[in-house]
Design an enzyme around this catalytic site. Sequence first.
Site, short mmCIF file in Angstrom:
data_model
loop_
_atom_site.label_atom_id
_atom_site.label_comp_id
_atom_site.label_asym_id
_atom_site.label_seq_id
_atom_site.Cartn_x
_atom_site.Cartn_y
_atom_site.Cartn_z
N SER A 247 0.88 -1.17 0.00
CA SER A 247 0.00 0.00 0.00
C SER A 247 0.91 1.21 0.00
O SER A 247 2.03 1.15 0.53
CB SER A 247 -0.88 0.04 1.26
OG SER A 247 -1.50 1.31 1.42
N LYS B 75 1.70 -1.80 7.53
CA LYS B 75 2.07 -1.74 6.12
C LYS B 75 3.51 -1.25 5.94
O LYS B 75 4.20 -1.67 5.01
CB LYS B 75 1.09 -0.86 5.34
CG LYS B 75 -0.26 -1.54 5.10
CD LYS B 75 -0.13 -2.82 4.30
CE LYS B 75 -1.48 -3.41 3.91
NZ LYS B 75 -1.33 -4.63 3.06
N TYR C 255 -3.07 0.00 10.56
CA TYR C 255 -2.84 -0.25 9.13
C TYR C 255 -1.54 0.39 8.67
O TYR C 255 -0.71 -0.27 8.03
CB TYR C 255 -4.02 0.31 8.34
CG TYR C 255 -3.93 0.09 6.85
CD1 TYR C 255 -4.11 -1.17 6.30
CD2 TYR C 255 -3.68 1.16 5.97
CE1 TYR C 255 -4.04 -1.38 4.93
CE2 TYR C 255 -3.61 0.96 4.61
CZ TYR C 255 -3.79 -0.31 4.09
OH TYR C 255 -3.72 -0.51 2.73
#
Length: 254
Positions: free
Chosen positions: A132, A149, A145
């Site tokens: 991402s 990531k 998140y």
Amino acid sequence: MVESLQGRSVVVTGAGGGIGAALARRFAAAGARLVVNDLDADRAASVAAETGATAVPGDASAIVDEARDALGGTVDVWCANAGLASGGTEAADPEVWAAAWDVNVMAHVRAAQALLPGWLERGSGRFVSTVSAAGLLTMIGAAPYSVTKHGAYAFAEWLSLTYRHRGIKVHAVCPQGVRTDMLTAAGSAGELVLAPTAIEPEDVADALFTGMAEDRFLILPHPEVAGYYAGRAAEPDRWLTTMNHIQQKWEAGR
């Protein structure tokens, strides 16, 4: 130039929809022999039926042996695509943090632990990590998140620098907004930051195939992310101030 994928054995995790399903369709169209994985067995079965793949549902990092058996004993390409878009701040429940670490980072580690011995022995293998842009930058309103990531990107980077001279190819795919269920789940933060430039899952698959053909580690389906990443490194305080302005705009609009 990427070798022909005709007859090559490929596994795509998190393939029940979104980017994973788009990757599965693209690999199948290229003639690969395919295993598709998803926690949702029905969704995995649906994509498998569409692509002529074998469905192996379950925990993405616990299916290596079953997937390898389904492919005749060898995995040539592993697409570590399954992920959790966990929102929240530092105060998110410990279970949220733990799940994000497990799916977004440790699933990649466990897959690599199972795959690398065979790959290193034969001198080839390809590990595709769906990271991402949050792994290069960050995402407002989503500490678990963003942090995990970053971890996924760091692990992919480490794999590449450690094993590239031994025939192991690694790709880190880092899109911004993609029109999937994950974007919908991002809520108002996603609408503010990601939705305006969101692309289709098929665009991510196209970017991966172009990146494989060019033998590139970092694959940016949104090319502008390269400039953001460079600016973050060159002037971190300026970048953080800009991101904080976006944070304030998001808070005011909630």
